[in-house]
Design a protein around this motif. Structure first.
Motif, PDB file in Angstrom:
ATOM      1  N   UNK A  42       9.990  14.897   8.826  1.00 29.42           N
ATOM      2  CA  UNK A  42      11.813  14.716   8.491  1.00 29.42           C
ATOM      3  C   UNK A  42      11.774  13.696   7.300  1.00 29.42           C
ATOM      4  N   UNK A  43      10.843  13.133   6.830  1.00 24.14           N
ATOM      5  CA  UNK A  43      10.945  12.054   5.740  1.00 24.14           C
ATOM      6  C   UNK A  43      10.538  12.914   4.541  1.00 24.14           C
ATOM      7  N   UNK A  44      11.348  12.590   3.309  1.00 23.60           N
ATOM      8  CA  UNK A  44      10.889  13.332   2.002  1.00 23.60           C
ATOM      9  C   UNK A  44       9.468  12.748   1.704  1.00 23.60           C
ATOM     10  N   UNK A  45       8.692  13.724   0.845  1.00 26.87           N
ATOM     11  CA  UNK A  45       7.520  13.294   0.682  1.00 26.87           C
ATOM     12  C   UNK A  45       7.401  12.154  -0.497  1.00 26.87           C
ATOM     13  N   UNK A  46       8.470  12.045  -1.190  1.00 25.94           N
ATOM     14  CA  UNK A  46       8.660  11.302  -2.347  1.00 25.94           C
ATOM     15  C   UNK A  46       8.805   9.522  -1.645  1.00 25.94           C
ATOM     16  N   UNK A  47       8.961   9.486  -0.414  1.00 26.49           N
ATOM     17  CA  UNK A  47       8.964   7.914   0.071  1.00 26.49           C
ATOM     18  C   UNK A  47       8.066   8.018   1.503  1.00 26.49           C
ATOM     19  N   UNK A  49       1.920  16.696  -6.660  1.00 32.21           N
ATOM     20  CA  UNK A  49       2.711  15.279  -6.221  1.00 32.21           C
ATOM     21  C   UNK A  49       4.134  15.404  -6.614  1.00 32.21           C
ATOM     22  N   UNK A  50       4.830  14.987  -5.781  1.00 34.05           N
ATOM     23  CA  UNK A  50       6.423  14.809  -6.168  1.00 34.05           C
ATOM     24  C   UNK A  50       6.440  13.403  -6.513  1.00 34.05           C
ATOM     25  N   UNK A  51       6.798  13.065  -7.617  1.00 36.58           N
ATOM     26  CA  UNK A  51       6.878  11.851  -8.310  1.00 36.58           C
ATOM     27  C   UNK A  51       8.219  10.967  -7.840  1.00 36.58           C
ATOM     28  N   UNK A  74       0.690  -1.272   0.088  1.00 35.52           N
ATOM     29  CA  UNK A  74       0.025   0.067   0.105  1.00 35.52           C
ATOM     30  C   UNK A  74       0.609   1.320   0.065  1.00 35.52           C
ATOM     31  N   UNK A  75       1.959   1.251   0.743  1.00 39.57           N
ATOM     32  CA  UNK A  75       2.689   2.474   0.723  1.00 39.57           C
ATOM     33  C   UNK A  75       3.451   2.503  -0.764  1.00 39.57           C
ATOM     34  N   UNK A  76       3.924   1.366  -1.230  1.00 38.53           N
ATOM     35  CA  UNK A  76       4.594   1.671  -2.658  1.00 38.53           C
ATOM     36  C   UNK A  76       3.446   2.172  -3.523  1.00 38.53           C
ATOM     37  N   UNK A  77       2.467   1.773  -3.601  1.00 40.19           N
ATOM     38  CA  UNK A  77       1.441   2.174  -4.463  1.00 40.19           C
ATOM     39  C   UNK A  77       1.021   3.690  -4.159  1.00 40.19           C
ATOM     40  N   UNK A  78       0.916   3.982  -3.098  1.00 46.41           N
ATOM     41  CA  UNK A  78       0.525   5.495  -2.617  1.00 46.41           C
ATOM     42  C   UNK A  78       1.532   6.413  -3.052  1.00 46.41           C
ATOM     43  N   UNK A  79       3.002   5.978  -3.048  1.00 55.03           N
ATOM     44  CA  UNK A  79       4.061   6.700  -3.490  1.00 55.03           C
ATOM     45  C   UNK A  79       4.086   6.573  -5.225  1.00 55.03           C
ATOM     46  N   UNK A 121      13.618   0.831  -2.030  1.00 53.24           N
ATOM     47  CA  UNK A 121      14.083   2.294  -1.558  1.00 53.24           C
ATOM     48  C   UNK A 121      13.357   2.615  -0.190  1.00 53.24           C
ATOM     49  N   UNK A 122      12.055   2.108   0.303  1.00 52.10           N
ATOM     50  CA  UNK A 122      11.554   2.405   1.109  1.00 52.10           C
ATOM     51  C   UNK A 122      12.276   1.905   2.567  1.00 52.10           C
TER      52      UNK A 122
END
Length: 425
Positions: free
Chosen positions: A344-349, A205-207, A77-82, A220-221
């Motif tokens: 603290x975490x970039x939006x891309x991930x 959205x940041x790709x 779900x996290x992968x698909x959301x990003x 990557x996550x």
């Protein structure tokens, strides 16, 4: 002196309230509707399964059918959301959950004895959709509010209110209408959530990695997760906390409090816990510590009172006060933790990192609950809860002993958004 230290010593202009953002208002409405549906679901499910003649074991199987897909699929779900944006995944998840609840309502309306496998299948579908919904929620907050901490506090208050109102509403619908009617209301709540999220589907959205395969996105996550000692350090402690504290506290604490104060007394104590959560959210809106994880962990020490009060057989009034304090500690920690991760975490991930957070936090709680009964039979429920209370304090002390956790400072949200190249909303 570093740039970060200089920034923290400045007195920035107050951030605008999240309520001034139409985007946050929509997101808050969607989240509140979804939480209300979740709060109604457990009462409705228990009533439906018992009414169909499947007994207490059937309730356990149905809950497991709902919980298992969440644990197994939340990382995806996290992968698909990003990859496809969190708002799209949340809308799709709400639509799936709405359809699952409508189907269950139709089955219950047509027959009082719905086969257990059908209930389990629909609950598994709902759980899989929840796994798609949950990771994206964290990465939505920085997109819809500049004041991330206040936004998280408001969402925590909404969660407390939904937890208080949801079971009661479901109980009224079951008692004065029928259980299929409660599922219609749950479906309507999920539909409302999807509807108010629709205007947010075109948020900037940041790709991420473009067309990278699923396994590389997961990797990557994981890299982003393990690269931050404060992050994986908290989750490592939290997983043990779920096993020894959250796991036993709910089933054993509820059983003892019903025995000591009756069912109505337990209901009032649960309400006191919700009131404490609201207090913690309100305080979280105002207090902005320089080291949020330290402040949150110190507040979370109050949660040790949750299992301790029934274990020591305190009076009704003392137990209620203990749960108010415990609810405050849990809510304040939740605000500090969510704000730290989101800032603290970039939006891309962020969705993927949040998925690792969710998976690590919840995966052992079912095991803790499953072991609570045998442990109580072997050592006594009171003794197990006293052990949980001691472990609560000990594990938080371990958390605070980690230098990276103690050293983490509050990030200036506006500066963070600017350095990542995303305009403030």
């Amino acid at each position: 002196m570093s740039v970060d230290d200089t920034t923290l010593q400045q007195k920035p202009e107050p951030l605008p309230s999240p309520w001034r953002s139409g985007r946050f208002q929509l997101f808050f409405t969607a989240r509140s509707a979804s939480l209300l549906a979740d709060g109604m679901l457990m009462v409705s499910l228990t009533t439906a399964v018992l009414g169909a003649g499947h007994g207490a074991s059937g309730v356990g199987y149905a809950l497991a059918a709902w919980m298992t897909p969440i644990v197994l699929l939340v990382l995806f779900g996290g992968v698909l959301a990003d990859r496809f944006t969190p708002q799209l995944m949340m809308i799709c998840a709400d639509v799936v959950r709405m359809l699952a609840m409508l189907t269950l309502a139709a089955l219950l309306f047509s027959s009082a004895r719905v086969p257990l496998w059908q209930i389990m299948a629909l609950m598994a579908l709902s759980g899989a959709a929840t796994a798609m919904f949950q990771p994206g929620m964290a990465s939505m907050v920085p997109r819809v509010a500049e004041d991330i901490q206040k936004a998280n506090a408001l969402l925590r208050i909404s969660e407390a209110l939904s937890t208080l109102l949801g079971p009661g509403l479901a109980g009224i619908l079951v008692a004065y209408w029928q259980v299929s009617g409660s599922y219609l209301v749950i479906a309507a709540a999920y539909a409302l959530s999807a509807a108010v999220l629709l205007p947010l589907r075109k948020l900037h959205t940041v790709r991420d990695e473009g067309d990278a395969p699923m396994w590389r996105r997961l990797a990557t996550g994981w890299h982003e997760f393990r690269a931050r000692q404060w992050l994986w350090g908290v989750i490592a402690v939290w997983s043990v906390y779920g096993l020894f504290v959250f796991g036993p506290a709910l089933p054993l604490g509820a059983a003892l409090m019903i025995e000591q104060h009756g069912a109505s007394g337990y209901g009032w104590i649960a309400s006191a816990d919700g009131a404490g959560t609201i207090i913690g959210g309100l305080i979280g809106m105002r207090v902005r510590p320089r080291r949020p994880l330290v402040a949150g962990a110190l507040a979370m020490l109050c949660f040790a009172l949750n299992p301790l009060a029934p274990a020591l057989e305190w009076s009704f009034a003392a137990t209620a006060v203990a749960h108010v304090i415990a609810g405050y500690g849990f809510a304040f920690w939740g605000v500090m933790w969510a704000t730290s991760v989101q800032s603290h975490i970039p939006l891309t991930v962020l969705s993927r990192v949040s998925a690792y957070d969710v998976a690590g936090s919840i995966m052992v709680i079912p095991l803790g609950r499953a072991l609570a009964g045998p442990a109580a039979d072997a050592f006594g429920a009171n003794e197990v809860l006293i052990f949980s209370s001691v472990m609560s304090c000990a594990l938080l002390a371990v958390m605070l002993s980690v230098p990276a956790i103690r050293a983490l400072r509050r990030a200036p949200e506006g500066l963070l958004r600017k350095t990542e190249g995303e305009p403030a909303v």
